[in-house]
Write a protein that holds these residues in place. Structure first.
Motif, PDB file in Angstrom:
ATOM      1  N   SER A  35       0.607   3.480   4.867  1.00  0.00           N
ATOM      2  CA  SER A  35      -0.631   2.716   4.928  1.00  0.00           C
ATOM      3  C   SER A  35      -1.347   2.988   6.243  1.00  0.00           C
ATOM      4  CB  SER A  35      -0.328   1.215   4.816  1.00  0.00           C
ATOM      5  OG  SER A  35       0.162   0.723   6.048  1.00  0.00           O
ATOM      6  N   GLY A  36      -2.587   2.547   6.324  1.00  0.00           N
ATOM      7  CA  GLY A  36      -3.322   2.652   7.578  1.00  0.00           C
ATOM      8  C   GLY A  36      -3.185   1.422   8.441  1.00  0.00           C
ATOM      9  N   SER A  37      -2.206   0.572   8.151  1.00  0.00           N
ATOM     10  CA  SER A  37      -2.037  -0.691   8.868  1.00  0.00           C
ATOM     11  C   SER A  37      -1.804  -0.470  10.363  1.00  0.00           C
ATOM     12  CB  SER A  37      -0.855  -1.471   8.285  1.00  0.00           C
ATOM     13  OG  SER A  37      -0.554  -2.597   9.092  1.00  0.00           O
ATOM     14  N   ASN A  38      -2.464  -1.292  11.169  1.00  0.00           N
ATOM     15  CA  ASN A  38      -2.255  -1.246  12.620  1.00  0.00           C
ATOM     16  C   ASN A  38      -1.296  -2.333  13.093  1.00  0.00           C
ATOM     17  OD1 ASN A  38      -3.850  -3.543  12.382  1.00  0.00           O
ATOM     18  ND2 ASN A  38      -5.126  -3.063  14.160  1.00  0.00           N
ATOM     19  N   GLN A  71       1.190  11.390   3.502  1.00  0.00           N
ATOM     20  CA  GLN A  71      -0.002  10.710   3.009  1.00  0.00           C
ATOM     21  C   GLN A  71       0.278   9.327   2.421  1.00  0.00           C
ATOM     22  OE1 GLN A  71      -3.082  12.030   3.467  1.00  0.00           O
ATOM     23  NE2 GLN A  71      -2.030  13.674   4.565  1.00  0.00           N
ATOM     24  N   HIS A  73       3.254   2.884   8.357  1.00  0.00           N
ATOM     25  CA  HIS A  73       2.140   2.506   9.226  1.00  0.00           C
ATOM     26  C   HIS A  73       1.579   3.774   9.863  1.00  0.00           C
ATOM     27  CE1 HIS A  73       4.345  -1.259   8.749  1.00  0.00           C
ATOM     28  NE2 HIS A  73       3.304  -1.917   9.221  1.00  0.00           N
ATOM     29  N   ASN A  74       0.830   4.519   9.086  1.00  0.00           N
ATOM     30  CA  ASN A  74       0.292   5.792   9.562  1.00  0.00           C
ATOM     31  C   ASN A  74      -1.053   5.539  10.244  1.00  0.00           C
ATOM     32  OD1 ASN A  74       0.022   8.472  10.080  1.00  0.00           O
ATOM     33  ND2 ASN A  74      -0.217   9.116   7.952  1.00  0.00           N
ATOM     34  N   ASN A  75      -0.961   4.902  11.389  1.00  0.00           N
ATOM     35  CA  ASN A  75      -2.128   4.457  12.132  1.00  0.00           C
ATOM     36  C   ASN A  75      -1.962   4.898  13.582  1.00  0.00           C
ATOM     37  OD1 ASN A  75      -3.152   2.178  14.101  1.00  0.00           O
ATOM     38  ND2 ASN A  75      -4.479   2.066  12.299  1.00  0.00           N
ATOM     39  N   THR A 129       0.831  -1.206   0.000  1.00  0.00           N
ATOM     40  CA  THR A 129       0.000   0.000   0.000  1.00  0.00           C
ATOM     41  C   THR A 129       0.861   1.251   0.000  1.00  0.00           C
ATOM     42  OG1 THR A 129      -1.779  -1.136   1.182  1.00  0.00           O
ATOM     43  CG2 THR A 129      -1.789   1.271   1.247  1.00  0.00           C
ATOM     44  N   THR A 130       1.903   1.248   0.822  1.00  0.00           N
ATOM     45  CA  THR A 130       2.799   2.405   0.897  1.00  0.00           C
ATOM     46  C   THR A 130       3.496   2.641  -0.438  1.00  0.00           C
ATOM     47  OG1 THR A 130       3.151   2.058   3.270  1.00  0.00           O
ATOM     48  CG2 THR A 130       4.763   3.411   2.102  1.00  0.00           C
TER      49      THR A 130
END
Length: 307
Positions: free
Chosen positions: A120-123, A117, A157-159, A104-105
């Motif tokens: 990814s939104g991965s946790n 931006q 991991h921008n979560n 995703t990144t």
């Protein structure tokens, strides 16, 4: 390697390599039956997620930790922009496992979404446990460490939960390097709280888990990659095996699931303290990139002393 900061990096990477042989096997009976007790570095099992890897290699998590260490030396310090460029170039050609966060990144970077931006939104915990090189670099500058830990994590991991986890791990490792016992640092920093209510609740529950059998505790927390499952597992292992780094990392692998991410965190925290002195020598010499890692750590030590 002689300093606790250097051992911290090495222990974190050894933990990842130790996990490679059984990584992402969730059925602990399968680990027992097919592999046995994992006390030495092993090649991945046939049909694993890591077919390009061999004994003494790293998972994709360990590879990115080493990449960060290399990047710090290349640029004589940490820059989120430069590490993002290094990460993109490296991962575009990567021959190991490519997880969803990385895919995703890379897609976002290809669309020129920019540094803030693209992550990814991965946790997953993975993005937060690559930071041993940053703890090393900023071991005398806590504020810079906390900012850098979150900045490097957000690249992939921008979560909010993972960023909160990165902040906690950095705080704990910093305290251990400055003389706190691992258990003392874990309890103190968890009690101060993290900026995620659900993760905070689960971490506080993990403080009471040291008496539990590790497989049971980690299964109850969750064997998955998610930070709210994996980071409580890190807390449990540090508290239960504070004086025994090798057993902590072996029991981590034997608990199954995403043992590589948990191991990077446990190895970092325990390796920063007195237990790091007992890091098994055959794990160190078994690393394929041992000489390279030691050379980088020695150079980074000199760079840090100048700052």
């Amino acid at each position: 390697m002689t300093t606790s900061a250097q051992t911290m990096i090495l222990a974190s990477l050894c933990a990842d390599s130790l996990a490679l042989g059984a990584h992402w096997i969730y059925d602990t009976k399968e680990i027992d039956g097919k592999i046995g007790r994992v006390e030495h570095l092993l090649a991945p099992q046939p049909g694993s997620y890591h077919p390009t890897k061999g004994k003494g290699d790293f998972t994709h998590y360990g590879d990115q930790t080493l990449l960060l260490l290399e990047s710090l030396l290349r640029h004589q310090g940490f820059s989120a922009e430069r590490f993002a460029e290094d990460w993109q170039e490296y991962m575009q050609k990567y021959q190991g496992y490519m997880d969803k966060a990385s895919r995703t990144t890379l897609d976002n970077m290809a669309q020129n979404k920019g540094l803030t931006q693209s992550g990814s939104g991965s946790n997953d915990l993975a993005g937060a446990v690559r930071i041993a090189p940053l703890v090393f670099l900023y071991r005398n500058d806590r504020d810079s460490l906390l900012k850098a830990a979150q900045a490097q994590t957000a690249i992939t991991h921008n979560n909010a939960s993972t960023l909160a986890g990165a902040d906690l791990i950095a705080r704990i490792a910093w305290e251990v390097l400055h003389g706190a016992s691992p258990a003392e640092a874990v309890r103190s920093e968890v009690e101060k709280g993290v900026a995620d209510i659900s993760l905070d609740t689960r971490l506080r529950a993990a403080l009471d888990s040291a008496a539990e059998e590790s497989r049971t505790a980690i299964k109850n927390f969750g064997q998955t990659c998610a930070v709210d499952a994996a980071l409580p597992g890190v807390v449990h292992l540090v508290l239960k095996y504070e004086q025994d780094l090798a057993t902590a990392l072996i029991e981590n692998v034997m608990a199954g699931g995403d043992s590589a991410a948990r191991g990077l965190g446990v190895g970092m925290i325990l390796g920063a303290g007195p237990a790091g002195a007992a890091l098994p020598q055959d794990w160190i010499t078994g690393l394929r990139r041992q000489a390279h890692i030691q050379e980088l750590a020695t150079k980074l030590d000199k760079l840090t002393s100048k700052q």
